[in-house]
Design a protein around this motif. Structure first.
Motif: not given
Lengths: 168, 217
Positions: A54-55, A58-59, A76, A78-80, A156-157, B31-32, B34-36
């Motif tokens: 994720r870092l 972004g997945l 999941e 990252r969208r953008v 995603f949502f 939304d992010y 857990t990603l962040d």
């Protein structure tokens, strides 16, 4: 941007491979090498799955069990995606590390099998499974994220909204 | 938190599990979360989940926590420690019980996989990794038994020590089997429960046997 994450992404995988190759030099004990490599592989699996993915790109992927006991695999993305030179380089390192190491472990599998050093086979199989699982998970995330933005956003949502708030 | 508006929690399911969205007034863009989230949060969350599961094995009551948020860290740690204790100590010789170490490993993991496949073939609703998680965590009483046995063997290896070890191993074996059955048998149709419990019984029996017949060099 994330030098520490990049370092750790490669550190555990490469250390596991190096330890496997050089275990005879480090220690005479099969058990010590086995446990060390296994721990390195486990830390690698956890850090790649939960942190560096994720870092750096972004997945993220995980397994979710819902009320009925059915298990869902959630992927999941990252969208953008941010496009910067440093993130491109990090992404490249991420994917290279992710792909090359399972290949190396597969080579080890065949070499162990044919040289009949079967006591290492369990370890090599564990290594292949763990690293291939991460590879598969991230490829799935990536392919899922490459659908058009308008389609990806609702999905995603839907997948990540309710399950992600993992309290019941 | 919109999705929680109509969540109903039934009485006997303890409300617990991983909370990936921090409760409280944090950023609205959850939304992010857990990603962040910071890495430290991730580590602490997973460590706490592992700890909670160990506690659940100590006091097995029907709880969804062990089943829902599975992880395999506990089984890994237990398996490694059990295998280390079973292999007799000398760390620096070529012939240091290497094969026995790998054997214990393979027996535990392969046995757990076979039981899981068996329960799935019998129509169980539990998922593959959940079952592995439960079987792995329920090895904990036997690991404790191994620890006790090693301590008892330090004191001597006569008949008295054997009787003590036998009692301890039997008790822990029963505890392991009951704990895992409490978690796993519910996921089966009622007429299949015995068919599922029997391999679990065998699995822990084999491990108990390895523990009981262990003699240090």
């Amino acid at each position: 941007r994330h030098p520490l994450a990049t370092f750790f992404h490669l550190f555990f995988r490469v250390s596991a491979i190096i330890t496997y190759l050089c275990c005879d030099w480090f220690s005479n004990s099969f058990v010590a090498c086995f446990v060390t490599i296994l721990l390195l592989l486990s830390f690698d699996f956890w850090s790649v799955k939960n942190v560096t993915g994720r870092l750096l790109v972004g997945l993220r992927w995980w397994n979710q069990i819902d009320e009925d006991g059915k298990s869902h695999w959630v992927f999941e993305a990252r969208r953008v995606p941010t496009k910067a030179a440093s993130t491109e380089a990090e992404a490249r390192i991420f994917w290279l590390g992710l792909i090359i190491c399972p290949v190396i472990w597969t080579v080890f599998f065949f070499s162990t099998l044919f040289s009949l050093k079967l006591k290492w086979l369990a370890l090599v199989i564990a290594g292949i499974s763990l690293q291939t699982a991460n590879l598969y998970g991230y490829i799935h995330c990536k392919l899922g994220g490459q659908q058009s933005i308008s389609r990806a956003t609702p999905s995603f949502f839907v997948t990540a909204g309710a399950p992600k708030s993992k309290y019941r | 938190f919109a999705g929680l508006a109509d969540v109903s929690i039934s009485e006997d399911i303890p409300v617990e599990g991983e909370i990936t969205v921090p409760v409280g007034s944090h950023s609205p863009d959850e939304d992010y979360s857990t990603l962040d989230e910071p890495v430290r949060d991730t580590i602490m969350r997973d460590l706490k989940a592992v700890g909670k599961k160990f506690v659940h094995v100590m006091y097995p009551k029907k709880s969804s926590a062990l089943l829902r948020d599975w992880d395999l860290w506990g089984p890994l740690v237990l398996c490694v420690s059990l295998a280390l204790m079973l292999q007799g100590g000398s760390a620096d010789s070529k012939d240091d019980g290497g094969p026995q170490f790998a054997e214990v490993f393979v027996i535990i993991w392969f046995g757990a996989v076979v039981i899981t496949l068996n329960s799935k073939l019998l129509g169980g609703t539990i998922s593959f990794f959940q079952s592995l998680c439960v079987l792995g965590y329920c090895v904990m009483p036997l690991t404790l038994a191994m620890l006790v046995c090693r301590l008892v063997l330090l004191a001597g290896s006569g008949t008295v020590s054997f009787i003590i070890r036998l009692i301890v191993v039997l008790a822990m074996f029963a505890w392991s089997t009951l704990a895992s059955t409490a978690f796993l048998a519910d996921s089966q149709p009622p007429n299949r429960k015995a068919l599922v419990v029997y391999p679990i019984f065998l699995f822990y029996f084999v491990i108990s046997w390895m523990i009981l017949t262990f003699t240090p060099q």
